[in-house]
Design a protein around this motif. Structure first.
Motif, PDB file in Angstrom:
ATOM      1  N   UNK A   1       0.838  -1.202   0.000  1.00  0.00           N
ATOM      2  CA  UNK A   1       0.000   0.000   0.000  1.00  0.00           C
ATOM      3  C   UNK A   1       0.875   1.256   0.000  1.00  0.00           C
ATOM      4  N   UNK A   2       1.892   1.260   0.857  1.00  0.00           N
ATOM      5  CA  UNK A   2       2.825   2.383   0.919  1.00  0.00           C
ATOM      6  C   UNK A   2       3.520   2.574  -0.428  1.00  0.00           C
ATOM      7  N   UNK A   3       3.935   1.471  -1.046  1.00  0.00           N
ATOM      8  CA  UNK A   3       4.580   1.543  -2.364  1.00  0.00           C
ATOM      9  C   UNK A   3       3.613   2.082  -3.406  1.00  0.00           C
ATOM     10  N   UNK A   4       2.359   1.665  -3.318  1.00  0.00           N
ATOM     11  CA  UNK A   4       1.356   2.180  -4.249  1.00  0.00           C
ATOM     12  C   UNK A   4       1.186   3.678  -4.110  1.00  0.00           C
ATOM     13  N   UNK A   5       1.154   4.155  -2.881  1.00  0.00           N
ATOM     14  CA  UNK A   5       1.057   5.605  -2.643  1.00  0.00           C
ATOM     15  C   UNK A   5       2.267   6.331  -3.217  1.00  0.00           C
ATOM     16  N   UNK A   6       3.453   5.762  -2.999  1.00  0.00           N
ATOM     17  CA  UNK A   6       4.674   6.366  -3.550  1.00  0.00           C
ATOM     18  C   UNK A   6       4.655   6.327  -5.078  1.00  0.00           C
ATOM     19  N   UNK A   7       4.177   5.213  -5.633  1.00  0.00           N
ATOM     20  CA  UNK A   7       4.153   5.047  -7.074  1.00  0.00           C
ATOM     21  C   UNK A   7       3.168   5.969  -7.782  1.00  0.00           C
ATOM     22  N   UNK A   8       2.082   6.257  -7.119  1.00  0.00           N
ATOM     23  CA  UNK A   8       1.082   7.152  -7.701  1.00  0.00           C
ATOM     24  C   UNK A   8       1.590   8.594  -7.669  1.00  0.00           C
ATOM     25  N   UNK A   9       2.227   8.949  -6.585  1.00  0.00           N
ATOM     26  CA  UNK A   9       2.783  10.289  -6.444  1.00  0.00           C
ATOM     27  C   UNK A   9       1.715  11.346  -6.225  1.00  0.00           C
ATOM     28  N   UNK A  10       2.107  12.584  -6.258  1.00  0.00           N
ATOM     29  CA  UNK A  10       1.213  13.716  -5.982  1.00  0.00           C
ATOM     30  C   UNK A  10       0.393  14.137  -7.193  1.00  0.00           C
ATOM     31  N   UNK A  11       0.846  13.803  -8.380  1.00  0.00           N
ATOM     32  CA  UNK A  11       0.198  14.290  -9.583  1.00  0.00           C
ATOM     33  C   UNK A  11      -1.027  13.492  -9.999  1.00  0.00           C
ATOM     34  N   UNK A  12      -1.243  12.324  -9.450  1.00  0.00           N
ATOM     35  CA  UNK A  12      -2.381  11.491  -9.869  1.00  0.00           C
ATOM     36  C   UNK A  12      -3.433  11.427  -8.814  1.00  0.00           C
TER      37      UNK A  12
END
Length: 138
Positions: free
Chosen positions: A127-138
């Motif tokens: 979940x943490x990786x998903x949040x990092x992978x999505x980033x602020x722009x999405x």
């Protein structure tokens, strides 16, 4: 690249990279935290025999291998995926969790480690990786 092909590639690379990180940490773990005297950690039978000799410090590196392997694998999948980045990251976490469950069934560990490992190393890291992978722009 076609989005379906890119998503398939994301899963394959996520599993590969995460497994490589996991294995690399496991390979260096005995040089970071030496095993108990007389323990043979090269075979499953040796690991089973050494389990009663293990102290909590001996479970730090396996936990880190599971958690960081999942984190890096899920982050890889989330960064590469064309769509549904969080879903692919969580899917990687569940794949690694299945591996963790199989590991626990083959190599019994202390209950506290089983709870910590299954509860914190897989889905939360994905979940943490998903949040990092999505980033602020999405």
């Amino acid at each position: 690249m076609n989005s379906i092909a890119r998503n398939i590639l994301a899963v394959i690379l996520g599993l590969f990279v995460g497994s490589a990180v996991n294995m690399a940490i496991i390979m260096v773990s005995s040089s970071v935290i030496p095993p108990p005297d007389g323990a043979d950690l090269k075979t499953v039978e040796g690991l089973k025999a050494a389990m009663p000799l293990m102290e909590p410090k001996h479970f730090v590196m396996p936990f880190l291998a599971h958690a960081l392997g999942t984190l890096v694998g899920a982050l890889t999948a989330a960064k590469i995926a064309a769509s549904y980045k969080m879903r692919f990251a969580i899917a990687i976490g569940f794949c690694f969790m299945v591996g963790g469950i199989m590991n626990i069934l083959m190599l019994p560990s202390p209950l506290w480690f089983t709870i910590v490992d299954l509860g914190l190393a897989y889905v939360p890291m994905a979940y943490f990786a998903g949040k990092l992978g999505i980033g602020k722009n999405n």
